[in-house]
Every structure is written in structure tokens, then in C-alpha cells.
Design a protein around this motif. Sequence first.
Motif, PDB file in Angstrom:
ATOM      1  N   ILE A 272     -55.219  27.729  75.089  1.00 26.98           N
ATOM      2  CA  ILE A 272     -54.790  26.434  75.615  1.00 26.98           C
ATOM      3  C   ILE A 272     -53.864  26.621  76.812  1.00 26.98           C
ATOM      4  CG2 ILE A 272     -53.338  24.421  75.087  1.00 26.98           C
ATOM      5  CD1 ILE A 272     -54.612  24.506  72.263  1.00 26.98           C
ATOM      6  N   ASN A 273     -52.989  27.596  76.736  1.00 23.17           N
ATOM      7  CA  ASN A 273     -52.104  27.883  77.881  1.00 23.17           C
ATOM      8  C   ASN A 273     -52.908  28.324  79.101  1.00 23.17           C
ATOM      9  OD1 ASN A 273     -49.592  27.234  76.829  1.00 23.17           O
ATOM     10  ND2 ASN A 273     -49.302  29.237  75.900  1.00 23.17           N
ATOM     11  N   GLU A 274     -54.022  29.014  78.872  1.00 26.35           N
ATOM     12  CA  GLU A 274     -54.893  29.421  79.985  1.00 26.35           C
ATOM     13  C   GLU A 274     -55.492  28.193  80.649  1.00 26.35           C
ATOM     14  OE1 GLU A 274     -58.375  30.032  82.203  1.00 26.35           O
ATOM     15  OE2 GLU A 274     -58.508  29.235  80.150  1.00 26.35           O
ATOM     16  N   VAL A 275     -55.875  27.202  79.852  1.00 19.95           N
ATOM     17  CA  VAL A 275     -56.415  25.957  80.401  1.00 19.95           C
ATOM     18  C   VAL A 275     -55.354  25.237  81.222  1.00 19.95           C
ATOM     19  CG1 VAL A 275     -57.270  23.651  79.817  1.00 19.95           C
ATOM     20  CG2 VAL A 275     -58.142  25.647  78.593  1.00 19.95           C
ATOM     21  N   ILE A 276     -54.156  25.120  80.675  1.00 18.98           N
ATOM     22  CA  ILE A 276     -53.063  24.446  81.373  1.00 18.98           C
ATOM     23  C   ILE A 276     -52.756  25.147  82.693  1.00 18.98           C
ATOM     24  CG2 ILE A 276     -50.618  23.852  81.268  1.00 18.98           C
ATOM     25  CD1 ILE A 276     -50.949  23.513  78.251  1.00 18.98           C
ATOM     26  N   SER A 277     -52.725  26.481  82.658  1.00 16.37           N
ATOM     27  CA  SER A 277     -52.452  27.247  83.872  1.00 16.37           C
ATOM     28  C   SER A 277     -53.532  27.023  84.926  1.00 16.37           C
ATOM     29  CB  SER A 277     -52.359  28.738  83.527  1.00 16.37           C
ATOM     30  OG  SER A 277     -52.181  29.516  84.688  1.00 16.37           O
TER      31      SER A 277
ATOM     32  N   ILE B 246     -50.137  18.722  73.456  1.00 13.57           N
ATOM     33  CA  ILE B 246     -50.882  19.693  72.651  1.00 13.57           C
ATOM     34  C   ILE B 246     -50.175  21.048  72.682  1.00 13.57           C
ATOM     35  CG2 ILE B 246     -53.016  21.044  72.534  1.00 13.57           C
ATOM     36  CD1 ILE B 246     -54.524  18.554  73.429  1.00 13.57           C
ATOM     37  N   GLU B 247     -49.757  21.464  73.877  1.00 16.18           N
ATOM     38  CA  GLU B 247     -49.056  22.736  74.006  1.00 16.18           C
ATOM     39  C   GLU B 247     -47.750  22.716  73.203  1.00 16.18           C
ATOM     40  OE1 GLU B 247     -46.784  26.025  75.153  1.00 16.18           O
ATOM     41  OE2 GLU B 247     -46.163  23.977  75.577  1.00 16.18           O
ATOM     42  N   GLU B 248     -47.053  21.580  73.241  1.00 19.15           N
ATOM     43  CA  GLU B 248     -45.808  21.453  72.491  1.00 19.15           C
ATOM     44  C   GLU B 248     -46.051  21.537  70.989  1.00 19.15           C
ATOM     45  OE1 GLU B 248     -44.149  17.789  73.813  1.00 19.15           O
ATOM     46  OE2 GLU B 248     -43.150  18.666  75.559  1.00 19.15           O
ATOM     47  N   HIS B 249     -47.173  20.956  70.529  1.00 20.51           N
ATOM     48  CA  HIS B 249     -47.497  21.023  69.101  1.00 20.51           C
ATOM     49  C   HIS B 249     -47.698  22.470  68.661  1.00 20.51           C
ATOM     50  CE1 HIS B 249     -47.763  16.790  68.088  1.00 20.51           C
ATOM     51  NE2 HIS B 249     -48.137  17.136  66.871  1.00 20.51           N
TER      52      HIS B 249
ATOM     53  N   GLY C  79     -48.759  20.115  62.087  1.00 16.38           N
ATOM     54  CA  GLY C  79     -49.190  20.565  63.410  1.00 16.38           C
ATOM     55  C   GLY C  79     -50.680  20.404  63.613  1.00 16.38           C
ATOM     56  N   ILE C  80     -51.464  20.685  62.570  1.00 14.23           N
ATOM     57  CA  ILE C  80     -52.921  20.535  62.659  1.00 14.23           C
ATOM     58  C   ILE C  80     -53.299  19.068  62.822  1.00 14.23           C
ATOM     59  CG2 ILE C  80     -55.088  20.807  61.389  1.00 14.23           C
ATOM     60  CD1 ILE C  80     -53.819  23.304  60.083  1.00 14.23           C
ATOM     61  N   ILE C  81     -52.651  18.205  62.051  1.00  8.33           N
ATOM     62  CA  ILE C  81     -52.934  16.765  62.152  1.00  8.33           C
ATOM     63  C   ILE C  81     -52.574  16.244  63.546  1.00  8.33           C
ATOM     64  CG2 ILE C  81     -52.232  14.489  61.300  1.00  8.33           C
ATOM     65  CD1 ILE C  81     -51.814  15.903  58.532  1.00  8.33           C
ATOM     66  N   GLY C  82     -51.439  16.701  64.075  1.00  4.30           N
ATOM     67  CA  GLY C  82     -51.052  16.296  65.424  1.00  4.30           C
ATOM     68  C   GLY C  82     -52.043  16.780  66.463  1.00  4.30           C
ATOM     69  N   PHE C  83     -52.500  18.014  66.326  1.00  4.99           N
ATOM     70  CA  PHE C  83     -53.503  18.568  67.241  1.00  4.99           C
ATOM     71  C   PHE C  83     -54.791  17.758  67.162  1.00  4.99           C
ATOM     72  CE2 PHE C  83     -56.331  22.517  68.180  1.00  4.99           C
ATOM     73  CZ  PHE C  83     -56.495  22.099  69.489  1.00  4.99           C
ATOM     74  N   ASN C  84     -55.186  17.372  65.958  1.00  7.75           N
ATOM     75  CA  ASN C  84     -56.390  16.554  65.796  1.00  7.75           C
ATOM     76  C   ASN C  84     -56.250  15.214  66.503  1.00  7.75           C
ATOM     77  OD1 ASN C  84     -57.471  18.560  64.220  1.00  7.75           O
ATOM     78  ND2 ASN C  84     -57.268  17.475  62.276  1.00  7.75           N
ATOM     79  N   ASN C  85     -55.108  14.545  66.303  1.00 10.59           N
ATOM     80  CA  ASN C  85     -54.904  13.224  66.907  1.00 10.59           C
ATOM     81  C   ASN C  85     -54.916  13.308  68.434  1.00 10.59           C
ATOM     82  OD1 ASN C  85     -54.650  12.103  64.351  1.00 10.59           O
ATOM     83  ND2 ASN C  85     -52.418  12.248  64.334  1.00 10.59           N
TER      84      ASN C  85
END
Length: 237
Positions: A160-165, A185-188, A214-220
Motif C-alpha cells: 500500500i505504501n508503494e501505491v501511495i508513493s 487506509i495507510e493510517e489503519h 483494523g480489518i473492519i476499518g480497512f474493509n470500510n
Amino acid sequence: MKKILYRFISVNKSLRYGLLFALAFVITYVFYLANEPEFLPYFYEIGKITYTLSLSYISAFIFFFINQHLSQFNSKVKGRTYTHNKIQKIIRLNTELQQALIRYGDIETNGNLGKKTLTKDLVNKCCSKINPYQPVEVNGTQTFILSNWFEYFNYQHTEINEVISSLSKQSLFNDDELTEIIIKIEEHFDIYLNRFKGQQVSFEKTDLSYFDDGIIGFNNLTVKLRDYSNKLNKYTA
């Protein structure tokens, strides 16, 4: 024809309205006003000047549309396509996580998960059955095995950090709504899923329930990202 119409609609509203007014006046002048006697002093001269200015505006608009706007529009389309593909990578990572939860949580989902995400209750149920210290098989574009769930979350966080970068380095397309979603998402991952940076630690409970919020937050957030991706996809054709 549809593509040309959309490209025209993407022009600044005031410029579009200016063109429509100019076209309407030129047509009205040529087929009606030029053949009518003036009913007020200087109306003929005013009409002639307005007609000339309208023709100049139409010519300038065509030049701007072909030489500047289309080039900028095509660049934005390329940027949107690039961004859309990067977004799909995050969505794919979430799908891989859902599939791993289903597989190791040993639950039935009534067929293929598709574009849906697990409900909060199903996530809690899966996490209660999964040992975070067991190896995790990742079934994505390639299949590989990680030593435990700590390493798995660290792997997803790195991707995910690679995508953000990558998105931060491109200048063809930027959007505050997208930035807000992927930063959350990165913060989660930073706060909930990968706070141990891939290092295995001991918990009082020997299941995955420590990570369920964290998983539920990532899903949302992935649901929001998928909706954004669908909206973006309309402009990439």
C-alpha cells in the motif's frame, strides 16, 4: 461522437456558454437580423461589431479546444487510468485478505465473495478462529507463504505504501477525495494492523481478534475506494 461531446462538456462552463452564445448570435444575425431594418439608432453597427466579435470568439475557442484542451484532457485521462490501476491494487490486496480470512476462519460465504467485503460479524467470527502465529498462504497474482499474520500485514502495508508513493510522484491526476481515502487506509495499517512492523509479539488471546477493528476499518475504506474507482472508471474510456 460521444467522446467529442464529453471532451466539450469538460471545458470550463463559462467558455462553453460563451461559445453557445456566439454561435446563436451568428446564426440569428446571418439568417434574420442582417436582413431586418434597424429599429433603433446604431443597432446595425452594434450588431455588426457583435457579429465580428462572435466569429473571433468561435475561432479562438476552436483553436483553444484543439491545441490546448484536448492535449490537457488526454493527459488527465492517462493520469486517471494510471491512478485507477493503482487503486485496483489496493482493492486486490483487500480481496486477498478477505479470502485468507474465509480460508483460515473456515466459514461459508455462499459462493464467490466478488466485490463484497465481509461483514463486521463475519470478520469477528473469522478472527476468533485464526491463530495469528500460523503461516499465511497468499493467493494473488502469485502464490506464496508468509511465516505468520504479522508478516502478512507488514507485506500488505508495504504494498500500500508503494501505491501511495507512486501516486504522489505523478502529476497528471490528483484528487483530495482519493488522497483522504488512501491516507486513512495507510493510517489503519500503521495504527492497527502493522503497528509491530512485521515483528511477532505475544498476546493474551491466541487468536486474531486483536486485529479485527483494523480489518473492519480497512474493509470500510475499501468500499469507499471501490466506489471512487467506479466513478473514476467513467472518465478513463
